[in-house]
Design a protein around this motif. Structure first.
Motif, mmCIF file in Angstrom:
data_model
loop_
_atom_site.group_PDB
_atom_site.id
_atom_site.type_symbol
_atom_site.label_atom_id
_atom_site.label_comp_id
_atom_site.label_asym_id
_atom_site.label_seq_id
_atom_site.Cartn_x
_atom_site.Cartn_y
_atom_site.Cartn_z
ATOM 1 N N GLU A 93 0.898 -1.277 0.053
ATOM 2 C CA GLU A 93 0.076 -0.263 -0.030
ATOM 3 C C GLU A 93 0.926 1.430 0.098
ATOM 4 O OE1 GLU A 93 -3.109 0.485 -0.236
ATOM 5 O OE2 GLU A 93 -3.929 -1.606 -0.098
ATOM 6 N N ASP A 95 -0.605 4.542 0.375
ATOM 7 C CA ASP A 95 -1.181 5.347 1.452
ATOM 8 C C ASP A 95 -0.887 5.014 2.865
ATOM 9 O OD1 ASP A 95 -3.360 7.429 2.176
ATOM 10 O OD2 ASP A 95 -3.787 6.194 3.193
ATOM 11 N N PRO A 96 -0.312 5.810 3.546
ATOM 12 C CA PRO A 96 0.297 5.651 5.038
ATOM 13 C C PRO A 96 -0.649 5.009 5.892
ATOM 14 C CG PRO A 96 0.891 7.638 4.339
ATOM 15 C CD PRO A 96 0.128 7.319 3.201
ATOM 16 N N VAL A 97 -1.782 5.397 5.855
ATOM 17 C CA VAL A 97 -2.968 5.120 6.668
ATOM 18 C C VAL A 97 -3.277 3.373 6.348
ATOM 19 C CG1 VAL A 97 -5.198 5.255 7.675
ATOM 20 C CG2 VAL A 97 -3.868 7.225 7.279
ATOM 21 N N ARG A 98 -3.428 3.288 5.070
ATOM 22 C CA ARG A 98 -3.966 2.131 4.788
ATOM 23 C C ARG A 98 -2.593 0.995 4.708
ATOM 24 N NH1 ARG A 98 -6.694 4.497 0.263
ATOM 25 N NH2 ARG A 98 -5.011 3.797 -1.278
ATOM 26 N N GLN A 100 -0.243 1.130 7.052
ATOM 27 C CA GLN A 100 -0.087 0.864 8.352
ATOM 28 C C GLN A 100 -1.195 -0.318 9.060
ATOM 29 O OE1 GLN A 100 -0.592 4.041 11.321
ATOM 30 N NE2 GLN A 100 0.193 2.976 13.056
ATOM 31 N N LYS A 101 -2.471 -0.109 8.388
ATOM 32 C CA LYS A 101 -3.387 -1.235 8.672
ATOM 33 C C LYS A 101 -3.183 -2.628 8.069
ATOM 34 C CE LYS A 101 -7.195 2.042 9.615
ATOM 35 N NZ LYS A 101 -8.465 2.516 9.143
#
Length: 725
Positions: A93, A95-98, A100-101
């Motif tokens: 991924e 995107d940093p948020v996605r 991390q998840k």
């Protein structure tokens, strides 16, 4: 303000709205025209490429290549899918948020199920321990790898996972189908596999994998039938799933049904390796044939490639021609007896082993024989006796002798359903000097493939009817027979019936009291002839450098009711050698093992109304033993040490009140296992799988082994097994 002013104001307001809408539509239309122009001219190449990729196009649908089968339907060669799998420990991924998840999900799956997955992998791949898998995946996790190989110590370019293993992986905690392309990726290829390894490798043939084309053997001879016919299709995308739709279905390849018998092929190769290893031979050939049909049950052609190492580099049984030596003497006797030139009571003085009467050419015998009658000339393989008989009978008309040789059918060029089969060379050009006829009569000045020599002896065993050697009986597609290959009769009568009876009696005498004693069996009668031919060194003649020999024994068994004929031929690189001491013992081993395999006990006959037959189960593969016991209606109980046992396991079996208890035995990778009590097949399979080079002596089950059990070994070490009934 007049009354018409509000109306005029409303009219102007509406007109402005329509004008605005019109202008907006004009601007939008202009934008569309500009965009169309850009697509048509500026982005034309891009959208053409997209169109080509998205448009369904005709694609080739490759057919499945047909199988090559043994005489009892076992797979000798088949096209199978193989796989390689890679683990993805890191998120892709952006995107940093996605990201991390996503990484947290992967880390949780890894940490919570590492030990469980390693145990499951050990069940599928028992070659590796669970600890090896744990260490392997920990290294991949630390390396933050996107494509970590599923198996430790395996090349990234190999496809080490079989179809059945791959299907089993779907049940593991990491490799569930929903995790594909997220936590793991899988790639497959179609490869040509031989379930029995190198057994009859050059007869079955091989493939150029990169080109998907046949190299040799039956693969090449029947390539057009095995290959099948490609189909045409296109790809369709339905609910985000792309699938191939066949417009013209492919036609899968046919199956080729051979005459080869896996057990007999194994017997032949083991015996040949043994004699070559014992005498440090350069190459060797064994061919085993069924008498009435000419069906080739085993064909092995081994060449020494290193100390104790032998491979089938080419099929010398059919591709090479040799001077047959003394195995040709019965041909000469058959011709002379059939022409009435000699009788069994004729005697010849054999010059005490040395004779120079043929144009000064020196001919010798291995022993100093005096007077010998015709049967004992063959029994003792006297060169001088045979040559003097044939020379006296045909010296005035040598062409009559050659015509008689051709009459037997031994000169036939057999195609053997293989490409590149050599043709025999038996000259009949009319040129005769003082030495040609005498030396031709004992197997020189003539060159034959060993298969021709065997066909001649098989004809004797078959009542004088020579049949062509056959490797393939039929070709089928599903249940439909596409082509059949019936038994081909080459000579209905090789000679007169009375001549045949005399030749048979002489060949039996060879084994009873002559040079072929080592081929005899105490269980059944054997008939045949030894041969020791000195090999020519080309332009240097026979004595330029080390003297090389081709030694052989050719015959049939049981002599009183022939079922099989066999030839064993071994080539030396120098030193003394003889068909009696090299080839005859190998023939003896092959004949006894083949007959033993045919006379296995029929379990149905072991039942009566009072007693129940309780079969004894040898140590070995418990999965196979369980299958057999279930087929016999026997109950069996598996005692497992833990839940991580593979489906195919090894161990011992004990019987208790009609119930069989199976005890699993775990073998360490670097410790010699105890194979005593096992059958030869199980012991050989287990030891070769562990990396041993195995030598076997005797018949029956394993009585002793060297080195002993529980000693350390390295892959490539040799182990000697002694079998006993």
């Amino acid at each position: 303000m007049s009354k018409d002013d509000p109306r005029k104001q409303e009219k102007k307001r509406v007109s402005r709205k329509y004008l605005s809408l019109f202008l907006l539509m004009m601007v939008w239309g202009a934008f569309i025209i500009v965009k169309m122009a850009m697509v048509m001219f500026g982005e034309r190449q891009y959208w053409n490429d997209v169109a080509r990729n998205m448009t369904p196009v005709n694609r080739v649908i490759e057919p499945r290549r047909g199988n090559i089968l043994s005489d009892d339907g076992l797979l000798l060669a088949s096209s199978v899918k193989q796989y390689r799998v890679f683990i993805d420990f890191r998120t892709s991924e952006k995107d940093p948020v996605r990201a991390q998840k996503d990484q947290m999900r992967k880390d949780t799956l890894y940490n919570n199920h590492l030990a469980e997955f390693a145990r499951q992998m050990h069940e599928v791949f028992p070659k590796y321990s669970a600890l090896e898998f744990v260490n392997h995946y920990e290294n991949g996790f630390k390396a933050k790898s996107h494509s970590w190989p599923l198996l430790p110590g395996v090349s990234r370019n190999s496809y080490p996972i079989t179809y059945n293993q791959y299907k089993s992986l779907a049940k593991t905690v990491w490799l569930k189908p929903r995790y594909e392309m997220w936590f793991y990726s899988a790639e497959s290829k179609i490869s040509r596999e031989k379930p029995f390894g190198a057994l009859a490798a050059r007869t079955i043939g091989g493939m150029y994998e990169a080109k998907d084309s046949a190299r040799n053997g039956l693969e090449l001879s029947f390539d057009s039938l095995l290959r099948g016919v490609p189909g045409r299709g296109h790809q369709e995308k339905v609910q985000n799933v792309t699938r191939m739709v066949a417009d013209i279905p492919q036609t899968d390849g046919c199956d080729v049904h051979t005459t080869l018998n896996v057990d007999m092929q194994d017997i032949a190769e083991v015996a040949l390796r043994k004699v070559m290893d014992t005498h440090n031979a350069a190459s060797g050939i064994v061919v085993l044939m069924e008498v009435p049909t000419g069906d080739i049950k085993a064909m092995a052609s081994l060449t020494k490639t290193g100390p104790g190492e032998y491979s089938e580099i080419q099929n010398n049984a059919v591709r090479e021609i040799y001077e047959p030596g003394s195995t040709f003497k019965p041909v000469s006797m058959m011709v002379a007896l059939d022409d009435g030139k000699i009788s069994l009571t004729d005697s010849v003085f054999c010059e005490n082993g040395v004779y120079t009467g043929f144009g000064g050419s020196r001919m010798t015998d291995s022993h100093k024989y005096g007077w010998l009658d015709v049967p004992h000339i063959i029994a003792n393989s006297s060169n001088i006796g045979t040559s003097k008989l044939i020379h006296a009978a045909y010296k005035d008309n040598p062409q009559e002798y050659v015509d008689g040789v051709y009459r037997t059918g031994i000169n036939t060029h057999f195609d053997m359903q293989l490409k590149g089969v050599a043709a025999p060379v038996i000259k009949r050009d009319g040129y005769w000097d003082a030495t040609r006829l005498p030396w031709m009569s004992i197997g020189y000045n003539t060159q034959l493939p060993v298969i021709n020599t065997l066909a001649f002896y098989n004809g004797i065993a078959n009542g004088g009817c020579m049949v062509a050697p056959r490797l393939v009986t039929k070709v089928t597609r599903e249940d439909e027979v596409i082509e059949e290959f019936p038994v081909e009769v080459v000579r209905r009568h090789m000679c007169k019936d009375e001549t045949l009876a005399k030749i048979k009696s002489m060949l039996e005498l060879v084994v009873v009291e002559g040079t072929g004693k080592n081929a005899n069996s105490k269980y059944f009668n054997v008939a045949g002839k030894t041969g020791t031919a000195q090999l020519s060194q080309g332009s240097g003649g026979y004595r330029n450098g080390p003297v090389r020999y081709m030694v052989s024994f050719c015959g049939y068994f049981p002599a009183d009711n022939p079922q099989y004929s066999c030839i064993v031929s071994v080539r030396t690189d120098g030193g003394a050698a003889g068909g009696a001491t090299w080839a005859a013992p190998a023939f003896h081993e092959i004949s006894e093992k083949v007959m033993a395999s045919r006379n296995l006990r029929n379990v149905n006959e072991a039942y009566d109304s009072i007693h129940q037959f309780i079969p004894k189960v040898l140590p070995g593969d418990l999965a196979k033993a369980s299958t057999v016991l279930k087929g016999l209606g026997k109950k069996n109980l598996m005692r497992k040490i833990d839940r991580s046992l593979p489906d195919s396991i090894w161990g011992t079996v004990n019987s208790d009140s009609g119930r069989y208890v199976m005890n699993y035995v775990e073998y360490a990778d670097d410790v010699v296992p105890d194979v005593r009590g096992m059958g030869a097949s199980d012991a050989l399979y287990l030891l070769e799988k562990m990396g041993f080079r195995v030598s076997i002596e005797g018949v029956g089950k394993v009585k002793s082994q060297v080195p002993a059990r529980n000693t350390r070994f390295r892959k490539g070490d040799r182990i000697q097994l002694t079998l006993s009934m």
